[in-house]
Enzyme design. Structure first.
Site, mmCIF file in Angstrom:
data_model
loop_
_atom_site.group_PDB
_atom_site.id
_atom_site.type_symbol
_atom_site.label_atom_id
_atom_site.label_comp_id
_atom_site.label_asym_id
_atom_site.label_seq_id
_atom_site.Cartn_x
_atom_site.Cartn_y
_atom_site.Cartn_z
ATOM 1 N N HIS A 23 0.825 -1.180 -0.090
ATOM 2 C CA HIS A 23 -0.004 0.130 0.132
ATOM 3 C C HIS A 23 0.858 1.306 -0.040
ATOM 4 O O HIS A 23 0.562 2.002 -0.760
ATOM 5 C CB HIS A 23 -0.850 -0.005 1.295
ATOM 6 C CG HIS A 23 -1.961 1.136 1.284
ATOM 7 N ND1 HIS A 23 -3.200 1.000 0.953
ATOM 8 C CD2 HIS A 23 -1.686 2.231 1.980
ATOM 9 C CE1 HIS A 23 -3.870 2.098 1.211
ATOM 10 N NE2 HIS A 23 -2.884 3.254 1.759
ATOM 11 N N GLU A 24 1.761 1.277 0.985
ATOM 12 C CA GLU A 24 2.708 2.531 1.121
ATOM 13 C C GLU A 24 3.715 2.697 -0.254
ATOM 14 O O GLU A 24 4.095 3.669 -0.598
ATOM 15 C CB GLU A 24 3.442 2.314 2.363
ATOM 16 C CG GLU A 24 2.642 2.324 3.522
ATOM 17 C CD GLU A 24 1.582 3.434 3.575
ATOM 18 O OE1 GLU A 24 1.810 4.682 3.116
ATOM 19 O OE2 GLU A 24 0.652 3.380 4.348
ATOM 20 N N HIS A 54 1.858 4.688 -2.781
ATOM 21 C CA HIS A 54 1.677 5.831 -2.516
ATOM 22 C C HIS A 54 3.324 6.531 -3.041
ATOM 23 O O HIS A 54 3.258 7.769 -3.527
ATOM 24 C CB HIS A 54 1.622 6.462 -1.130
ATOM 25 C CG HIS A 54 0.057 6.193 -0.708
ATOM 26 N ND1 HIS A 54 -0.789 7.061 -0.954
ATOM 27 C CD2 HIS A 54 -0.367 5.593 0.418
ATOM 28 C CE1 HIS A 54 -1.953 6.704 -0.542
ATOM 29 N NE2 HIS A 54 -1.805 5.967 0.445
ATOM 30 N N GLU A 59 -4.781 7.711 -3.183
ATOM 31 C CA GLU A 59 -5.133 6.289 -2.589
ATOM 32 C C GLU A 59 -5.480 5.440 -3.925
ATOM 33 O O GLU A 59 -5.445 4.350 -3.673
ATOM 34 C CB GLU A 59 -6.384 6.829 -1.865
ATOM 35 C CG GLU A 59 -6.869 5.712 -0.938
ATOM 36 C CD GLU A 59 -6.045 5.341 0.261
ATOM 37 O OE1 GLU A 59 -5.174 6.197 0.576
ATOM 38 O OE2 GLU A 59 -6.237 4.306 0.816
#
Lengths: 491, 491
Positions: free
Chosen positions: A256-257, A260, A286
Site C-alpha cells: 500500500h505505502e 503512494h 489512494e
C-alpha cells in the site's frame, strides 16, 4: 527574471522547506530519541511558522498579479493554477482562526488518544465540539457563500463535490451490503497458522517493495507504529510494521505505502519541489496505493507467487494450496475497524463516516449524539453492534485533527483504482502471467507512464479519465468486487 | 513583551531552525538514500537561506538598539553578548561575499575530495587560491583594521589571539618533539591480533557511551563514514564507525563524540535553543571530547576495565595483561595522518597547520608553495618524509571549506583538558578506583557540574579558569603527557 520565474524560484524554495518539515515527521516516527519530543515540537512549530509566512507572503500576491497565465505553456498554467488556489485559500482564513485551529487540534489529538484508551467518548466531546466549531468557521471562510463541506473537501480533493460523492456512495452501498452479507453467509476460509519471524517479514517486505517498483536508491523502508509514506521527488520513505501472528499486515501495508511512494517517485522530475511535483489529490493518491495493494497485490495471480515466497521464508504455515492462500488473503470477517477491513467492507466503513461528518458540519448532528448515530448506522450496515467507543466513533484520528472531508477520498481512491484496473487489463494483455511470475513491471510501468508521471499537471478527475480512458464511475469497482468475491465465496 | 523578550523569542525560533538544519546533516550522513543527494542540497540551501535572512534581519538590529543590557541579569547579559557579536559579525560581511564564499567552498570541497583521491595537489590549487582570497577578504571585513587571522579565529574561539596560540605552541613543541623521539626510540608495544566482529563492536560501543554518561533517551548512536556529534539540547546524536581489524577506532571515536555530546546534553535546560544553549567554543568543546577520550578513556585505570570488557566480547586477541593492553591503547607510531595520531604527536600535527595557515592568510606563503612547505615542516617535526599529498597537505577537509582558524582549537582543547584533568584529580580523590570499576560518574559528574552546565554563559577561557581554578596554561598537559608516556616507555 520575470515575475513567473521569481515566483517559481520562491515556490521551489518553499517546496524544499516543506520537504524538510516532512522529514522531521519521518524522523519523529522512526528514529527520534524519545526524550526529544518537547524540543521537536518547537522545531516543528518553527518550521510551520516559516512555511506559513511564505504561503501568505504579500510578495506572492504581487507576483500573482504580475503574471499573465495565458502567455504561459501548459505546465506553467498548471503551476499557476495550484499557486493561485493555495494562496487564495490560505489568505481566506484569518490568521487568528488558523492559530486557534492549530492549538485546538493539537490538544484534541492528545485528548482523543486518551479518550480512546479510556473508552470515554463523553470526555472527548468538549474538545471535539470546539474543533468542529472552528472547522465550520474555517469552511465558511473558505466557501464564501458556497457549500461549507465542499470547501473543506477541496483541501484534500480539489474540485470534488459532496453531492457527487453522495451519488457514488448511494450506488456502492446496496451492492456492497449485499455482497458482504452473501460472503459472510458462507463458511470462512482458513487462516494462517503459527508465528512468523519478524526479521524474515522485513526481508520479504523489502523484496515486495522492490518487486512493486519502489526505487530503494531514492527511499528506504523502516518500521513504525503506523505505516506511512513520506516525501516527494528523490527522497520518498515508507514505513511498515510487523506482527508475529499476522505477516499480511506487514506485507500489504508495505505494498500500500509503495503505491503512494511510487506515485511520488515517478512524477516527472522537471516538476521537483514545485506544486506539480507531488500527487494531485488524496483520492488519486489512494487510487495508487489501493491498486497496488488490492487489484494487483491481492490478485489470484500475484498471491500464487507470494505463496511460494512465503513458503520459502517461513516453511509450512497451515495453508495447503495457492487457492487456499488466495482465499486467506481475501478473507472477509466481522470487524469493527476500518483500517483492518477487506476490500468489500472498506467502503462501507468510509460512507458511514462521510454521512456522519457531513451531518456534523451542516449542524444536523450534534457532537453529543455522534456515538449513538455511529452505533445505529454501524448495526444497519454491518449487522452487529459496536461493543465500545474505541471500536466505534473513537477509532479514527481524523476528526481530532480537524480532517473533516478527508474520509471520502479513501473511497474515491478505490473507485478510481477500479477504473484504472479495467484500463490496465486492456492495455497489458498478459498481465496475469506477469503477476504470477512476480513481475509487476508491466502494471506499474503502465501506471507510471499514464498517471504517476503527471503529478499535479491535470485535475484529479481529469488525470484518472485520461489514464483510464473513461469518465470515472463506481461501476468498474463494483463489477471487479462482485466477480472476485463472487468467485471466492461461490456466490 | 519587552524588546529583550521579543528578541529572545525570535532567537529561540532561529535556534530551533538551526537544530532542524543540523538534523538534515545527520540524516545525510546516516540514513539518507544515496539518490537523494541533489534534492538534499536544495533543501539545505533553502534552510541556510532562511537562517541567513533571520541572522541579518534588520528587526534584530532594532531590538538590539532597544535593549539596555545593564538592566538585565547575568544570564540576560550573556545572551545579549552572544546575539550582538553574531549580528555584528554577520552584518560586517557583504552579502555578495558571503554568497561567493558559500559557492566557492562548495565547489572547492568537491574538488578537494577528487584531488585527494588522485593525489593531485596542483589540480586543487586554483580553487584553494580562490577560497583563500575570499577568506582574506572576509577576514579583513571582520577585522576592521585589526589582525585578519584573529578575526577568522574568532569564529571558532571567541576572544583567542594568534599571538597567544603561538606562545602556547612554542611551549609545547620542543618537549613534544623530544618526547616523541624518545618514545619511538624504544621497542614498540605489541598491538591487537585478529578480527573483531562489527556487531559486537557496536554493542560494546553503546555500553561505552552509556558508561561515559551519554543519555540514550536524548540521543542515538549510528554508524557513519566519519564520526561526529550533532545537535543540542534534548536531541544530540553521535556516530561512530567500525573496522574489523581496529576496534579502538570504534571505541575511542565513540568516547570522543560522547564527550562532545555530553557537553551539549548537560547544558542548563533553561538555555535550550538560545545562544547560551550550546558549547561556547570549539576549544572548550574539544576539551570535553579529549578529556573523555584520553585522560579518562586511555588511562591505566579505565583501560583495565575495558580490557575485561573486550575479553568478554571478543575472547583472546593476543594481549596477555592489563599493562600490555594499556600500552597497546597508547602506542606511538610513525603516522602521516592527524586524525589517527596519539596524544603525544597530535599537537605536532596541529601546530604545523597553524603555522602554515597563518602564513597563507598573511600572504607570506603562496598556495603554490604549500605542498613543499608542508613536506619540509613535516620532515623537521616527525623525522620522516611525506610520501604523497593525500598523506600530506591534502589530508584534511578544513581549508577546502574555508575553515582557516579552526585547527588551533584542537590543541587549545587538549591544553584545556590538561588543566581540567589536574583539577578533576584533586576534586575526586578516588578517581582511579572508580575508573578501574568502569564508573565514570565521579569524573563526568564533576565536568557536568563545573563546566558543561554553563553552556555559553562564560567566555571560553573564563569557563576553563572557573572550572579548573587556574589560569589556563599548557603546563598541566605537558606534565601529564611526560609522566604518562615516560612511564609507558621507560623514558
Amino acid at each position: 527574471m520575470t515575475a513567473f520565474e521569481q515566483l517559481m524560484a520562491f515556490q521551489r524554495e518553499t517546496g524544499a522547506l516543506a520537504q524538510v518539515a516532512g522529514r522531521l515527521n519521518w524522523d519523529q516516527e522512526t528514529v527520534m530519541p524519545r526524550g526529544a519530543a518537547d524540543q521537536r515540537a518547537e522545531e516543528m512549530a518553527a518550521m510551520e511558522s516559516v512555511l506559513h509566512a511564505r504561503r501568505t507572503d504579500p510578495q506572492v500576491g504581487a507576483w500573482l498579479a504580475a503574471v499573465d497565465d495565458a502567455a504561459l505553456d501548459q505546465v506553467g498554467q498548471a503551476q499557476m493554477r495550484h499557486i493561485r488556489r493555495s494562496f487564495e485559500r490560505t489568505n481566506r482564513v484569518p490568521a487568528a482562526l488558523a492559530t486557534e485551529l492549530a492549538r485546538t487540534t493539537s490538544r484534541a489529538h492528545l485528548k482523543w488518544a486518551e479518550a480512546r484508551a479510556d473508552n470515554d467518548f463523553a470526555g472527548f466531546t468538549p474538545l471535539l465540539s470546539k474543533v468542529l466549531e472552528l472547522k465550520r468557521e474555517e469552511g465558511a471562510a473558505l466557501a464564501e457563500g458556497g457549500d461549507v463541506y465542499d470547501a473543506l473537501l477541496d483541501d484534500y480533493e480539489p474540485g470534488a463535490k459532496a453531492t457527487d460523492l453522495e451519488a457514488m456512495f448511494a450506488a456502492l452501498r446496496p451492492r456492497l451490503v449485499a455482497l458482504r452479507a452473501a460472503a459472510l453467509d458462507k463458511p470462512a476460509p482458513e487462516g494462517l497458522q503459527g508465528t512468523f519471524d519478524e526479521g524474515a517479514q522485513m526481508k520479504l517486505t523489502r523484496l515486495l517493495a522492490k518487486t512493486f517498483g519502489y526505487d530503494m536508491s531514492k527511499g528506504r523502508v523502516d518500521k513504525a507504529v503506523h505505516p506511512f509514506s513520506s516525501g516527494s521527488g528523490s527522497d520518498v520513505r515508507i514505513t511498515t510494521r510487523t506482527n508475529p501472528n499476522d505477516p499480511f499486515n506487514c506485507f500489504y501495508s508495505t505494498i500500500h505505502e509503495v503505491g503512494h511512494a511510487c506515485y511520488e517517485q515517478n512524477i516527472d522530475e522537471d516538476y521537483a519541489l514545485t506544486p506539480l511535483g507531488q500527487g494531485v489529490s488524496m483520492g488519486v493518491h489512494e487510487s495508487q496505493s489501493r491498486i497496488y495493494e488490492n487489484q494487483l497485490g491481492r490478485s489470484r495471480a500475484f498471491t500464487g507467487w507470494l505463496y511460494a515466497q512465503m513458503r520459502d521464508s517461513f516453511g509450512d504455515f497451515g495453508i495447503a494450496s495457492e487457492d487456499a492462500f488466495y482465499a486467506a488473503v481475501n478473507r472477509l470477517s466481522n470487524n469493527f475497524i476500518r483500517t483492518e477491513s477487506d476490500e468489500v467492507q472498506y467502503n462501507l466503513h468510509v460512507m458511514l463516516r462521510f454521512d456522519l461528518e457531513r451531518a456534523l458540519i451542516s449542524g444536523d448532528l450534534a457532537v453529543k449524539d455522534l456515538e449513538s448515530a455511529w452505533n445505529d448506522r454501524f448495526l444497519a450496515d454491518f449487522g452487529f453492534a459496536v461493543d465500545q467507543p474505541a471500536h466505534g466513533c473513537l477509532q479514527d484520528v481524523h476528526w481530532s485533527e480537524g480532517l473533516f472531508g478527508y474520509f471520502p477520498t479513501y473511497s474515491l481512491g478505490n473507485v478510481y483504482a477500479g477504473c484504472l484496473y479495467q484500463a490496465l487489463r486492456a492495455a497489458v494483455p498478459g498481465l496475469d502471467d506477469q503477476l504470477a511470475e512476480g513481475d509487476l513491471s508491466g502494471a506499474t510501468g503502465w501506471l507510471s507512464a499514464n498517471l504517476q508521471t503527471h503529478g499535479g499537471l491535470y485535475e484529479p478527475r481529469d488525470v484518472i479519465a485520461r489514464a483510464s480512458g473513461m469518465t470515472p464511475s463506481e461501476a468498474p469497482l463494483l463489477s471487479y468486487l462482485e466477480e472476485k468475491f463472487g468467485g471466492l465465496y461461490g456466490i
